[in-house]
Enzyme design. Structure first.
Site, PDB file in Angstrom:
ATOM      1  N   TYR A   1      37.023  34.992  48.752  1.00 37.33           N
ATOM      2  CA  TYR A   1      37.980  35.990  48.275  1.00 37.33           C
ATOM      3  C   TYR A   1      37.956  37.217  49.187  1.00 37.33           C
ATOM      4  O   TYR A   1      38.987  37.687  49.672  1.00 37.33           O
ATOM      5  CB  TYR A   1      37.659  36.402  46.830  1.00 37.33           C
ATOM      6  CG  TYR A   1      38.385  37.662  46.406  1.00 37.33           C
ATOM      7  CD1 TYR A   1      39.763  37.662  46.198  1.00 37.33           C
ATOM      8  CD2 TYR A   1      37.697  38.874  46.237  1.00 37.33           C
ATOM      9  CE1 TYR A   1      40.440  38.824  45.834  1.00 37.33           C
ATOM     10  CE2 TYR A   1      38.362  40.032  45.871  1.00 37.33           C
ATOM     11  CZ  TYR A   1      39.734  40.005  45.670  1.00 37.33           C
ATOM     12  OH  TYR A   1      40.393  41.155  45.322  1.00 37.33           O
TER      13      TYR A   1
ATOM     14  N   SER B   1      40.454  45.738  48.809  1.00 39.35           N
ATOM     15  CA  SER B   1      39.403  45.869  47.809  1.00 39.35           C
ATOM     16  C   SER B   1      38.159  46.482  48.423  1.00 39.35           C
ATOM     17  O   SER B   1      37.878  46.282  49.618  1.00 39.35           O
ATOM     18  CB  SER B   1      39.073  44.464  47.289  1.00 39.35           C
ATOM     19  OG  SER B   1      37.850  44.469  46.594  1.00 39.35           O
ATOM     20  N   ALA B   2      37.389  47.149  47.588  1.00 39.39           N
ATOM     21  CA  ALA B   2      36.094  47.680  48.035  1.00 39.39           C
ATOM     22  C   ALA B   2      35.161  46.558  48.480  1.00 39.39           C
ATOM     23  O   ALA B   2      34.164  46.816  49.149  1.00 39.39           O
ATOM     24  CB  ALA B   2      35.449  48.470  46.903  1.00 39.39           C
ATOM     25  N   THR B   3      35.505  45.337  48.121  1.00 41.55           N
ATOM     26  CA  THR B   3      34.671  44.197  48.524  1.00 41.55           C
ATOM     27  C   THR B   3      34.580  44.086  50.047  1.00 41.55           C
ATOM     28  O   THR B   3      33.618  43.522  50.567  1.00 41.55           O
ATOM     29  CB  THR B   3      35.199  42.886  47.873  1.00 41.55           C
ATOM     30  OG1 THR B   3      34.183  41.911  47.932  1.00 41.55           O
ATOM     31  CG2 THR B   3      36.413  42.345  48.565  1.00 41.55           C
TER      32      THR B   3
ATOM     33  N   LEU C   1      33.265  43.002  33.799  1.00 49.73           N
ATOM     34  CA  LEU C   1      32.453  43.656  32.768  1.00 49.73           C
ATOM     35  C   LEU C   1      33.270  44.127  31.555  1.00 49.73           C
ATOM     36  O   LEU C   1      32.947  43.780  30.413  1.00 49.73           O
ATOM     37  CB  LEU C   1      31.718  44.851  33.404  1.00 49.73           C
ATOM     38  CG  LEU C   1      30.855  45.662  32.457  1.00 49.73           C
ATOM     39  CD1 LEU C   1      29.716  44.811  31.908  1.00 49.73           C
ATOM     40  CD2 LEU C   1      30.302  46.898  33.171  1.00 49.73           C
TER      41      LEU C   1
ATOM     42  N   LYS D   1      40.778  39.083  51.956  1.00 52.69           N
ATOM     43  CA  LYS D   1      41.182  40.502  52.012  1.00 52.69           C
ATOM     44  C   LYS D   1      40.959  41.057  53.420  1.00 52.69           C
ATOM     45  O   LYS D   1      41.826  41.742  53.969  1.00 52.69           O
ATOM     46  CB  LYS D   1      40.391  41.323  50.985  1.00 52.69           C
ATOM     47  CG  LYS D   1      40.754  41.022  49.546  1.00 52.69           C
ATOM     48  CD  LYS D   1      42.190  41.422  49.238  1.00 52.69           C
ATOM     49  CE  LYS D   1      42.626  41.005  47.854  1.00 52.69           C
ATOM     50  NZ  LYS D   1      44.070  41.045  47.639  1.00 52.69           N
TER      51      LYS D   1
ATOM     52  N   GLY E   1      25.259  37.800  44.704  1.00 54.61           N
ATOM     53  CA  GLY E   1      26.335  38.500  45.410  1.00 54.61           C
ATOM     54  C   GLY E   1      26.530  39.936  44.969  1.00 54.61           C
ATOM     55  O   GLY E   1      27.220  40.695  45.644  1.00 54.61           O
TER      56      GLY E   1
ATOM     57  N   ARG F   1      23.264  38.607  39.073  1.00 53.45           N
ATOM     58  CA  ARG F   1      24.356  37.690  39.455  1.00 53.45           C
ATOM     59  C   ARG F   1      24.397  37.633  40.982  1.00 53.45           C
ATOM     60  O   ARG F   1      24.443  38.684  41.625  1.00 53.45           O
ATOM     61  CB  ARG F   1      25.680  38.235  38.898  1.00 53.45           C
ATOM     62  CG  ARG F   1      26.880  37.358  39.143  1.00 53.45           C
ATOM     63  CD  ARG F   1      28.101  37.863  38.403  1.00 53.45           C
ATOM     64  NE  ARG F   1      28.630  39.119  38.950  1.00 53.45           N
ATOM     65  CZ  ARG F   1      29.744  39.717  38.528  1.00 53.45           C
ATOM     66  NH1 ARG F   1      30.449  39.176  37.520  1.00 53.45           N
ATOM     67  NH2 ARG F   1      30.156  40.834  39.068  1.00 53.45           N
TER      68      ARG F   1
ATOM     69  N   TYR G   1      47.920  42.380  36.195  1.00 50.39           N
ATOM     70  CA  TYR G   1      47.269  43.547  35.559  1.00 50.39           C
ATOM     71  C   TYR G   1      47.658  44.855  36.262  1.00 50.39           C
ATOM     72  O   TYR G   1      48.266  45.752  35.658  1.00 50.39           O
ATOM     73  CB  TYR G   1      45.759  43.312  35.585  1.00 50.39           C
ATOM     74  CG  TYR G   1      44.912  44.471  35.143  1.00 50.39           C
ATOM     75  CD1 TYR G   1      45.219  45.203  33.987  1.00 50.39           C
ATOM     76  CD2 TYR G   1      43.770  44.838  35.867  1.00 50.39           C
ATOM     77  CE1 TYR G   1      44.415  46.259  33.577  1.00 50.39           C
ATOM     78  CE2 TYR G   1      42.969  45.883  35.462  1.00 50.39           C
ATOM     79  CZ  TYR G   1      43.298  46.597  34.326  1.00 50.39           C
ATOM     80  OH  TYR G   1      42.491  47.636  33.931  1.00 50.39           O
ATOM     81  N   ILE G   2      47.334  44.979  37.541  1.00 46.98           N
ATOM     82  CA  ILE G   2      47.630  46.239  38.230  1.00 46.98           C
ATOM     83  C   ILE G   2      49.132  46.336  38.494  1.00 46.98           C
ATOM     84  O   ILE G   2      49.743  47.400  38.370  1.00 46.98           O
ATOM     85  CB  ILE G   2      46.830  46.342  39.549  1.00 46.98           C
ATOM     86  CG1 ILE G   2      45.327  46.124  39.288  1.00 46.98           C
ATOM     87  CG2 ILE G   2      47.054  47.699  40.211  1.00 46.98           C
ATOM     88  CD1 ILE G   2      44.487  45.959  40.552  1.00 46.98           C
TER      89      ILE G   2
END
Ligand code: NAD
Ligand code: UDP
Length: 338
Positions: free
Chosen positions: A149, A125-127, A200, A153, A294, A292, A12-13
């Site tokens: 995941y 990632s912002a994660t 989403l 990162k 997390g 959800r 995708y990116i």
């Protein structure tokens, strides 16, 4: 002209970034094993750019195959997108995530050292911020991760910080993406999730196109103005632009740098839903569901550092993102599978 190796360039990116690289005059080599993508994305990128990509259909975890890419080409910089990215799947299949994301990166770093390629942009990632102490999130906030995941990162970021310490020749950009959505305005390339989407916007567009019955909104009792979670959605084409700017920084000889790539604006789930309804031109059925596990209430970037040091500023609005996400979905109801 410089040659950029893009791992995971069919995704995708990756596909949006490869297109922009070609448009900016870079030569592009892609390595992708298509574990979560389709060769058609690159065919369309070539068609849009009017230029070819040199493709290696290899797994980055296979070092022998991967080495051919370095042995056969002069590479100026690498953008490393390849990786598995589904949080829920990573909880169910942690070893698969550690194996794929870590081994592919370790192979890449060994080869970059061996072939003296010292410029790397990494998809973080912002994660990695976990549940931040406040918003907006600045790059120097503490890092916490809650699932395999996210751990891959953070582990890769740590590996890259270690490498940068011992080898100052390396220029490394840790790019922490917020929530990429939307698609190229042509509607020719976009996000192509496997099965039922976890994220989403692809979920909403699949409801809008009639593939799914209704959206479940996960939680309406968060401490936010409308009770639903807030995220920093960024158009995938803005994100692609961030990579070009990061490459310029790498080529200037920057050592290790870390940037948030977000807009700095937070939108709630219901605000995104309403933006999508406007783009689609009809109501999108939804139901509130339990939270959800997390999910955190609010997550949005301070985009200041990327602006000051890279000149990065997101151009697309939430309405543009909704329009382009819908344009892609309606023109390609089954993604790249016709
Ligand atoms: P994607 O799944 O569409 O793209 C990843 C690509 O990597 C796919 O084409 C896949 O086939 C390829 N790949 C995976 N493992 C490989 C391997 N071992 N060898 C060769 N190719 C391999 O995902 P994306 O949304 O484009 O994300 C790109 C990167 O950005 C990922 O590292 C992801 O973790 C990170 N990221 C994504 C998001 C997001 O919301 N999309 C947010 C933050 C970070
Ligand atoms: N979300 C939702 N329904 C869905 C998918 C997501 O309500 O079917 C919410 C989710 O709880 C989060 C936001 O939308 O608050 C963004 O989720 P997504 O999975 O797209 O990105 P994340 O921020 O989790 O990486």
């Amino acid at each position: 002209m410089k040659t950029i190796l893009v791992t995971g360039g069919a995704g995708y990116i990756g596909s949006h970034t490869v297109l922009l690289l070609l448009e900016k005059g870079f030569d592009v080599i892609v390595i992708d094993n298509f574990i979560n993508s389709n060769e058609e994305s690159l065919r369309r990128v070539e068609e849009l750019a009017g230029k070819k990509v040199k493709l290696y259909s290899y797994d980055c975890c296979n070092e022998k195959d991967f080495e051919k890419v370095f042995a056969e080409n002069h590479i100026d910089a690498v953008i490393h997108f390849a990786g598995l990215k589904a949080v829920g799947e990573s909880v169910a299949l942690p070893l698969r995530y550690y194996e794929n994301n870590l081994i592919s990166t370790i192979n890449l770093l060994n080869l970059m050292g061996k072939y003296e390629v010292y410029n790397l942009a990494f998809s973080s990632s912002a994660t990695v911020y976990g549940d931040p102490k406040s918003v907006p999130i600045y790059e120097d906030f503490d890092l916490h991760v809650f699932n395999p995941y996210g751990r891959t990162k953070l582990m890769i970021e740590d590996i890259l910080r270690d490498i940068s310490h011992i080898n100052p020749k390396f220029n490394i950009a840790l790019l922490r993406y917020f929530n990429p959505i939307g698609a190229h305005p042509s509607g020719r390339i976009g996000e192509n999730p496997n099965g039922i989407p976890n994220n989403l916007v692809p979920y909403i567009t699949q409801v809008a196109v009639g593939k799914l019955a209704e959206l479940g909104v996960f939680g309406n009792d968060y401490p936010t103005p409308d009770g639903t979670c807030i995220r920093d959605y960024i158009h995938v084409c803005d994100l692609a632009e961030g990579h070009i700017l990061a490459l310029n920084k790498l080529f200037s000889g920057c050592g290790l740098v870390t940037y948030n790539l977000g807009t700095g604006n937070g939108y709630s789930v219901l605000e995104v839903l309403h933006a999508m309804e406007k783009a689609v031109g009809k109501p999108i059925p939804y139901k509130f569901k339990p939270r959800r596990p997390g999910d955190i209430p609010a997550c949005y970037a301070s985009p200041l550092k990327a602006y000051q040091e890279l000149g990065f500023k997101a151009k697309y609005s939430i309405e543009d993102m909704a329009r382009d996400a819908w344009n892609w979905q309606k023109k390609n109801p089954n993604g790249y599978e016709q």
